[in-house]
Motif scaffolding. Structure first.
Motif, PDB file in Angstrom:
ATOM      1  N   GLU A  11       0.826  -1.206   0.000  1.00 36.95           N
ATOM      2  CA  GLU A  11       0.000   0.000   0.000  1.00 36.95           C
ATOM      3  C   GLU A  11       0.865   1.264   0.000  1.00 36.95           C
ATOM      4  OE1 GLU A  11      -3.238   0.078  -0.531  1.00 36.95           O
ATOM      5  OE2 GLU A  11      -3.059  -2.108  -0.731  1.00 36.95           O
ATOM      6  N   LEU A  12       1.935   1.260   0.788  1.00 35.10           N
ATOM      7  CA  LEU A  12       2.864   2.389   0.759  1.00 35.10           C
ATOM      8  C   LEU A  12       3.554   2.480  -0.606  1.00 35.10           C
ATOM      9  CD1 LEU A  12       4.587   2.334   4.284  1.00 35.10           C
ATOM     10  CD2 LEU A  12       3.220   4.188   3.308  1.00 35.10           C
ATOM     11  N   LYS A  46       2.250   1.665  -3.481  1.00 34.05           N
ATOM     12  CA  LYS A  46       1.279   2.293  -4.379  1.00 34.05           C
ATOM     13  C   LYS A  46       1.217   3.805  -4.148  1.00 34.05           C
ATOM     14  CE  LYS A  46      -1.790  -1.761  -4.559  1.00 34.05           C
ATOM     15  NZ  LYS A  46      -3.135  -2.268  -4.169  1.00 34.05           N
ATOM     16  N   ALA A  47       1.328   4.201  -2.889  1.00 36.05           N
ATOM     17  CA  ALA A  47       1.206   5.623  -2.551  1.00 36.05           C
ATOM     18  C   ALA A  47       2.359   6.454  -3.096  1.00 36.05           C
ATOM     19  CB  ALA A  47       1.108   5.787  -1.036  1.00 36.05           C
TER      20      ALA A  47
END
Length: 530
Positions: free
Chosen positions: A103-104, A106-107
């Protein structure tokens, strides 16, 4: 009454004992894991340095990355790309992050992989298997697909030059879904598939012009990446067209290649190119670093085909690039390390691709920039095992003072010699001392007795002595190589920061104005919003 010598609020404590040795064998202080990773991120290019191989750097980064939180890893990757303007290290950190927190990943992916070169670097690192996986997987493929979809055909066509991997390799790997027939035709073209007449008609105009030009060259040269034209037989007028159509950055990077075709023999044309290179707006928009402009200038000096008007324009551009250098408060001493290890390439040894810019070049440019910006406040000097106090004129150009620094005799590394000299002279009224060095001090460990266990470095002891006369002074150690130690352990009056981009000056300026967090540079990175 209590003993004021013991209980004074301004009393300087003894130097803390050293806890490691540096790459040169001198006693030193170890950075924290977070600080060390940041240091590698903004100075390491995964190439050999004076003291360490590329393999050693990679192993150290992998080790350090495993010791910090995924969030900090993401923040360092963003900082290294956006502020440090690095290429390899941000991609490596992003690849490591992809195994720890998707998720990080992707961020921060769009901020780290902000151009085709960065995407290629990221894919290459993943495929190498060095970070734990050899394939992208569904999530990472989607990120690359989204990146491709967000770029225009013109932007992607500029990225066709280069291999390992090529843009075609990446398209074949992630199988992007075209949003329309035109994009579908373009993808087919990029991976070398046969096109129908209708599909060819859907290609961007510059791509069609390029394909037609290859078959039947005309007077008008298509606006395509320069490397696609190098195998075509262009005449002098056509190469002039190419130079006129180039972006500012491409022009700066290809001056020597263009000069081989005699295009600068026309003085009027040479003047127009010089005006473009010196254009302040284009210089600022390019985000070119002063040392990159110095490198371009330096390359012209050995090329008789590049006239003085263009070399002078590069000097003017270098002056424009000083806009982010801070105006300092108070008198400041700036010390440039010109020891032997500073002769190594600033971006590491890469065989035939090794940069001509040395660590000394980068340090000398930064030192000259501070002097140029603060001509009446900065005392600029060089050091190795002795202090070299030549006369530097703050009104001289950045290039002039940089070349003067480079001509001074070198030697071993003794970081403490600068402060020892200031102490011997009884210098007062200094607000800051700024070091520009690879920080690999060793001579003072041998000659001063501070190499023994349980004692601090000679640098920190001399700094403590200096502070008795200059209680408000601050010490800044700017390190331009990827090592994990310092001669001056961090505390409220001492900053350690790495890199050679303009962001270093911004951090230094905040530190001198008391606007940094308690953990200084690391705190700046931790403040990045992701």
């Amino acid at each position: 009454m209590a003993n004021r010598n013991i209980f004074s609020s301004t009393r300087i404590t003894n130097a803390p004992p050293t806890n490691t040795v540096n790459e040169a064998g001198g006693t030193a202080y170890q950075f924290s894991d977070e600080h060390a990773l940041a240091q590698y991120a903004v100075t390491g290019c995964l190439n050999g340095t004076f003291y360490a191989t590329a393999e050693t750097q990679l192993a150290k980064v992998l080790e350090l990355a495993g010791k910090v939180s995924p969030r900090f890893l993401a923040q360092v990757a963003v900082y290294a790309r956006e502020k440090g303007l690095m290429k390899d290290m941000p991609a490596l950190l992003l690849a490591i992050l992809s195994n720890r927190d998707i998720e990080l990943t992707k961020a921060v992916f769009p901020r780290v992989c902000d151009d085709a070169k960065m995407v290629k670097n990221f894919v290459q690192i993943i495929r190498s298997g060095q970070t734990g996986r050899k394939s992208l997987g569904t999530a990472l493929k989607r990120l690359v697909q989204d990146w491709l979809a967000s770029r225009t055909e013109e932007q992607l066509f500029k990225a066709v030059v280069g291999n390992d991997p090529s843009l075609a390799d990446i398209i074949k790997m992630v199988h992007p879904k075209p949003k329309n027939r035109a994009r579908g035709a373009f993808y087919k073209y990029l991976i070398g598939k046969e096109l129908t007449d209708t599909q060819f008609a859907n290609l961007p105009d510059n791509v069609k012009a390029y394909e037609k030009f290859k078959k039947k060259p005309g007077k008008k040269v298509p606006e395509v990446p320069f490397m696609l034209l190098t195998n075509l037989k262009l005449d002098k007028d056509q190469y002039r067209q190419v130079a006129e159509d180039m972006s500012w950055s491409a022009l700066r990077q290809n001056l020597n290649a263009l000069s081989k075709h005699g295009i600068f023999e026309d003085k009027t044309f040479a003047r127009s190119i010089a005006n473009k290179l010196a254009d302040p707006e284009q210089v600022r928009r390019s985000k070119a670093l002063p040392f990159q402009l110095f490198s371009a200038y330096q390359a012209t000096q050995s090329n008789p085909n590049v006239p003085a008007v263009i070399a002078n324009a590069l000097q003017d551009a270098a002056e424009v690039a000083l806009s982010n250098v801070p105006e300092l408060d108070g008198d400041v001493v700036v010390a440039v390390d010109n020891s032997g290890s500073m002769s190594s390439p600033a971006t590491g040894t890469r065989g035939s691709a090794t940069s001509s810019i040395s660590c000394l070049d980068a340090a000398a440019v930064m030192g000259s920039a501070l002097l140029r910006r603060n001509p009446d406040k900065v005392e600029l000097l060089a050091f190795n095992t002795v202090v070299l106090r030549d006369k530097f004129n703050g009104k001289d150009s950045l290039v002039t003072n940089t070349e003067k620094l480079k001509r001074l005799p070198g030697g071993g590394t003794d970081c403490s010699v600068v402060l020892r000299d200031l102490n011997a002279r009884g210098v007062k009224g200094v607000s800051a001392v700024i070091y520009l060095s690879d920080n690999e001090s060793w001579v003072d460990s041998v000659n001063t007795g501070y190499g023994r266990q349980g004692r601090g470095t000679a640098t920190i002891r001399e700094w403590n002595e200096f502070k008795k006369r200059n209680p408000k002074a601050k010490l800044v150690c700017i390190d331009i190589q990827p090592y994990g130690t310092t001669q001056a352990q961090e505390r409220p009056d001492i900053l350690n920061v790495g890199g050679f981009s303009d962001s270093v000056f911004q951090v230094v300026d905040l530190f001198l104005k008391n606007d940094l967090t308690s953990d200084h540079w690391v705190g700046t990175i931790k403040n990045i919003d992701i």
